[in-house]
Each structure stands twice: as structure tokens, then as C-alpha cells.
Write a protein that holds these residues in place. Structure first.
Motif, PDB file in Angstrom:
ATOM      1  N   THR B  45       1.001  -1.121   0.311  1.00  0.00           N
ATOM      2  CA  THR B  45      -0.115   0.105  -0.054  1.00  0.00           C
ATOM      3  C   THR B  45       0.806   1.408  -0.291  1.00  0.00           C
ATOM      4  O   THR B  45       2.004   0.832   0.792  1.00  0.00           O
ATOM      5  N   ILE B  46       0.762   2.091  -1.371  1.00  0.00           N
ATOM      6  CA  ILE B  46       1.553   3.298  -0.596  1.00  0.00           C
ATOM      7  C   ILE B  46      -0.417   4.886  -0.112  1.00  0.00           C
ATOM      8  O   ILE B  46      -0.706   4.482  -0.713  1.00  0.00           O
ATOM      9  N   GLY B  47       0.431   5.196   1.225  1.00  0.00           N
ATOM     10  CA  GLY B  47       0.030   6.176   1.806  1.00  0.00           C
ATOM     11  C   GLY B  47      -1.199   5.270   2.345  1.00  0.00           C
ATOM     12  O   GLY B  47      -1.250   4.072   3.083  1.00  0.00           O
ATOM     13  N   VAL B  48      -2.829   5.397   1.558  1.00  0.00           N
ATOM     14  CA  VAL B  48      -3.819   5.407   2.421  1.00  0.00           C
ATOM     15  C   VAL B  48      -5.017   4.307   1.149  1.00  0.00           C
ATOM     16  O   VAL B  48      -5.133   4.965   0.423  1.00  0.00           O
ATOM     17  N   TYR B  75       6.052   6.249   6.002  1.00  0.00           N
ATOM     18  CA  TYR B  75       4.742   6.930   5.792  1.00  0.00           C
ATOM     19  C   TYR B  75       3.799   6.888   6.644  1.00  0.00           C
ATOM     20  O   TYR B  75       2.331   8.077   6.457  1.00  0.00           O
ATOM     21  N   VAL B  78       2.541  10.412   6.196  1.00  0.00           N
ATOM     22  CA  VAL B  78       0.858  10.518   5.675  1.00  0.00           C
ATOM     23  C   VAL B  78      -0.072   9.602   6.469  1.00  0.00           C
ATOM     24  O   VAL B  78      -0.679  10.731   6.646  1.00  0.00           O
TER      25      VAL B  78
END
Lengths: 309, 215
Positions: B45-48, B75, B78
Motif C-alpha cells: 500500500t502506498i499512502g492510504v 509513511y 502521511v
């Protein structure tokens, strides 16, 4: 389209590192653009509320292609507006190894990767070969890389083409080993020497590395292209280490959020602004659009890399 | 469609976050919960990411709005803004990875400081199908959860074992708190995509109410 313009404006804001520093004329011009952007986002928001999707980018692109278009220049830097319409390669071109290598060769020149490769004292192989104790030194990064490599651009993900092309690669030891070498070498490059300790492996980079590997056809050129993107093309601190992790991406997200707040006339809650800006900058920006938009669009945008150096 | 309409009928809306180390199986857990099947070839997962589902607990329809976060430490800068207002938090570790268990305390601290003061927290030992590679015993994790006054379950996002129970268990605890008057549902802050009308100020207050959702 608003995309390139919006993002060129955002880039100028991000370059000055705080939203408030956006110049007045730029703000006025952007107000109109963001107004249109907001209308699109509102429609998307209504759809998103109904959906159960756990894939925000997929959701955004299905509901509002123009929103995704807004990310065209999210590979920011001081990008000039992108030409409209963009010239996207055909699928036949993307599947043609010789065509891909010609693109990679051009990128090597325009983004400075060729110069880096020629002038660096350490070669790709030097960086990729871990010194004794190196594994311990970069433990966190290497463990994350080893976990991420097998799950980079998986088949069930958005765009099957990437996986097909990766599977066709004839690198020694398979593409997973090449991908791992590229990323480990990047970690060592970023953590050593004068560039020291400012940036590090960030989940999402493996997507970029895989796409570059597909185009360059060998790990060494893919590595130098990745180095150029991370060191010279991405905004400052975009891949920053903690403390201040990913600060460059957060600054950009802040700019987007600021614009939504001040031109969106309260139609977005603070949470919504945070979400939209996160999609545009972090989710799509960190992997340089790879697997966020169709491969042809990603490549069409990458072709404008020369504007950023 | 009728089912579409039915889908949006709910009494309460709870915001959940899923946190924990990279590779613990957070996204697969969410996918299994929402789609009732294992997501093969899941990417990091990148970010949310985001998902939602309506569940039936204690005679109520509860819409869960779930935020799934990237596990890599950097992350956190973020993801931290997504904790705000979460009524429930799932802290996921991998039972075959001791480090991911050892980091529970950090995640717990994040959840307690960044979400609501009264957030209901559950520790989730995922990958319980991989018994031969187990590095954290059920008993140990269970004791740790007790000491920290949080819930605990083991799950397999692969087989689906325990996955729904996790979400239902946390929702039931929150529901009990509401019915005991310990939480005022109107003070609950939701995240993005609720479509409900805004109340309150810039702090992001949104109404959490029954069937007033404009979507």
C-alpha cells in the motif's frame, strides 16, 4: 486540460515550500482551474461515498478520468504545461522491446542519467554488492525491499501490461533479482557519500524500478534512470527519511489542500481535502504514476522528463 | 437498484483504521472482510486506501468506514492524519514475524495519541494459517493485550478465519459504549467520503447520524 497547468502551478508553489508563498497572479489563474477541478471532484466524491472500493486510484479513475489527468505532471519539478493532447504510445509500441529501449536511451540523455552513469566513481555493481555488515546496516530498508519485490506490479493489480512485460524480461537470475539489486544499490547510493542520508527507499519506488527495467532492458541503466529521477527530477525531500519523512510529498499535498480550501468554497471538509491531496501527490507521485494511470499515459508523461532537470 | 438503496441504510457510522508493520497483511485483511475472499497478488500500500461495509451488530446496522494504511515507517507522516476521530483501531501483526509483534507498542501509542482518547483497539495476529512458522504464541499475545487493556484475536486473511469477528468485536464494544452513554455518537468525527452534511468547524466535524447521509 487543467492537469498540466494546475500542476505546473503547484510545482511553483512547492518549489517555494509553502502554500502561502504562491504568487498572487498564479493564485488567481489557478483559482479558475481549481474551481473546475472541484466540480469534477464533487461528482467523484458522491460516487466514492457509495462505493466500497478499497482502491482509491481505481475509484478515482473509474469515476472521473479528468481527476487522474490532474496528476499528469505530478512528477513535478518546474514542469511546463504538458502539450495537449499528449501523444500516447500504442500498445504495439509498448510491447516492442526495441521501441522501449529507444525510449530508455532518450530518457538516459534528457534526465541526466547518462552523465551520472559516466561520471560516478562507483558503478552500479559496486553499489549493488553489499559490503560485509551491509545487510545489518541497511536492515530495515533491505527487509522492506525483499518483501516488496515479489509484490511489485502483481498480476491482479491495475494494469496487466506491466506484469506481461516484466515476465518477458530475460535478465540473468530473473527480474526479481534485478529489481532487488537496483533497489539495494539505490539505498546504498542514497545513504553514502555527499548525498548522504537525506532520502531512502520508499514503498512505491519498486514500481518505478520495475517500469524502468522493462524499458531499459538491463538493470544498470534502469538503476541510473532511477537515481536521476530520485535525485534530480523529484522535488526536494520527496523521498525524505524520517524525521521529516516524505516532507516534499507532504508539502505538495499541503499545496493541493490549500487550493481546495481557498477556491473550493467550503465544499470539501478538512478530511476530504486531505484525502484528495494524498491521492494526487503521495499515491500517484511517489510511484511516478506507474500503475496509477494506464501505462501508455505514464510513458507519454515520462517523455516530458527533459523539462524538469 | 433496490440493493443499492438498502446498502446505504445504517444507524451508525464508525471510522476504523488499520495499522501495523509492512507485510503484516493489513490490506488482505480488509479485502477479505469486504469481498469475502483472499486477494491474490496484493501490492504494497502506498499512502492510504479506503473501504467500507455495513455490518449488523446488536440489532443495528453499522456502516464501517475503514482506512487501510501503508506500513513502512516513513509513511506515518502521511497516515497520521487519518487516525483522527477513529472510533476503532486494528493493530495488525504477522504471527510468523517477531519484529512485527515487537512493534505493537509503538503502534498502540500512535493509536492512543492520534485517534480518539476512547478509541477501541484490537490487536490482530494475522496469518494464523501458517502454524508451522509461528513465532508468536497465542497466549503471549493474549496476555500482552490484556495488560494493555485492548482486545485480541488471531486471523487468517487467506482463509478468512476470524476476519469478520475482528470487525464485529470492535463494533460491538463501540456500540456498548454508545448505549452506556460513554460515547456521544454525535461527537464522532468521520473521515472522508461520508457524504453526510457538515456540522461544526474546520476541525472536520461531520454528523454521524442515522439515514441522514445524503449519498
Amino acid at each position: 486540460g487543467f492537469g498540466g497547468l494546475l500542476w505546473a502551478g503547484l510545482a511553483s508553489g512547492a518549489a517555494q515550500c509553502r502554500p502561502a508563498a504562491l504568487r498572487a497572479p498564479a493564485r488567481a489563474a489557478m483559482a479558475a482551474l481549481v474551481e473546475r477541478c472541484c466540480a469534477a471532484l464533487s461528482r467523484w466524491r458522491a460516487q466514492a461515498a457509495r462505493s466500497n472500493s478499497s482502491d482509491l486510484i481505481e475509484l478515482a479513475s473509474a469515476r472521473e478520468p479528468r481527476l487522474v489527468g490532474g496528476c499528469r505532471a505530478s512528477l513535478v519539478g518546474a514542469a511546463p504545461p504538458l502539450p495537449q493532447p499528449l501523444r500516447e504510445p500504442t500498445e504495439a509500441q509498448l510491447r516492442d522491446g526495441a521501441w522501449r529501449r529507444s525510449r530508455a536511451a532518450r530518457w538516459m540523455e534528457v534526465c541526466g542519467a547518462a552523465v551520472l552513469k559516466r561520471s560516478s566513481r562507483a558503478s552500479f555493481r559496486d553499489y549493488a554488492a553489499l559490503e560485509p555488515g551491509g545487510r545489518e546496516l541497511y536492515k530495515e530498508a533491505i527487509e522492506t525491499i525483499e518483501r516488496d519485490v515479489p509484490r511489485t506490479l502483481p498480476g491482479s493489480f491495475r494494469f496487466r501490461l506491466w506484469r506481461d512485460l516484466l515476465g518477458e524480461l530475460r535478465t540473468s537470475g530473473g527480474y526479481e533479482e534485478a529489481l532487488r539489486d537496483i533497489l539495494v544499490a539505490l539505498v546504498r547510493r542514497l545513504q553514502t557519500g555527499m548525498r548522504g542520508g537525506q532520502r531512502g527507499y520508499t514503498q512505491g519506488m519498486s514500481n518505478i524500478a520495475a517500469a524502468l527495467l522493462v524499458f531499459a532492458g538491463d538493470a544498470e541503466d534502469a538503476f541510473w534512470l532511477l537515481v536521476a529521477l530520485v535525485e534530480r527530477v523529484a522535488p526536494p525531500d520527496f523521498y525524505a527519511e524520517p524525521p521529516g519523512a516524505l516532507n516534499g510529498a507532504l508539502v505538495e499535498a499541503g499545496v493541493v489542500s490549500f487550493l481546495l480550501e481557498h477556491t473550493g468554497a467550503g465544499r470539501f471538509s478538512a478530511d476530504e481535502r486531505a484525502s484528495v491531496s494524498q491521492i494526487l501527490t503521495v499515491k500517484m507521485g511517489v510511484p511516478f504514476l506507474v500503475d496509477c494511470v494506464p501505462p501508455a499515459l505514464t510513458i507519454a508523461i515520462w517523455d516530458h522528463i527533459q523539462g524538469w532537470t | 437498484m433496490a440493493s443499492e438503496k438498502e446498502k446505504d441504510q445504517y444507524d451508525y457510522l464508525f471510522k476504523f483504521i488499520i495499522i501495523g508493520d509492512a507485510g503484516a497483511g493489513k490490506s488482505c485483511l480488509l479485502h477479505q472482510f469486504i469481498e469475502n475472499r483472499y486477494k491474490k497478488g496484493s501490492s504494497h500500500t502506498i499512502g492510504v486506501e479506503f473501504g467500507s461495509k455495513i455490518i449488523h451488530v446488536g440489532g443495528r446496522n453499522i456502516k464501517l468506514q475503514i482506512w487501510d494504511t501503508a506500513g513502512q515507517e516513513r509513511y506515518r507522516s502521511v497516515t497520521r492524519s487519518y487516525y483522527r476521530g477513529a472510533a476503532g483501531a486494528l493493530i495488525v501483526y504477522d504471527i510468523t514475524n517477531r519484529d512485527s509483534y515487537n512493534h505493537l507498542v509503538n503502534w498502540l501509542q500512535d493509536a492512543r495519541t492520534l485517534a480518539r482518547a476512547d478509541t477501541s483497539i484490537i490487536t490482530v495476529g494475522n496469518k494464523c494459517d501458517m502454524k508451522d512458522k509461528r513465532a508468536v504464541t497465542f497466549l503471549e499475545a493474549s496476555r500482552c493485550a490484556q495488560e494493555n487493556d485492548i482486545l485480541f484475536l488471531e486471523t487468517s486473511a487467506l482463509t478468512g478465519e476470524g476476519v469478520e469477528d475482528v470487525f464485529i468485536k470492535v463494533a460491538r464494544v463501540i456500540l456498548n459504549k454508545i448505549e452506556d452513554g460513554l460515547i456521544d455518537p454525535n461527537t464522532m468525527v468521520s473521515g472522508t467520503h461520508t457524504g453526510s452534511q457538515r456540522i461544526g468547524s474546520d476541525s472536520g466535524g461531520e454528523a454521524m447520524s442515522s439515514k441522514t447521509c445524503s449519498c
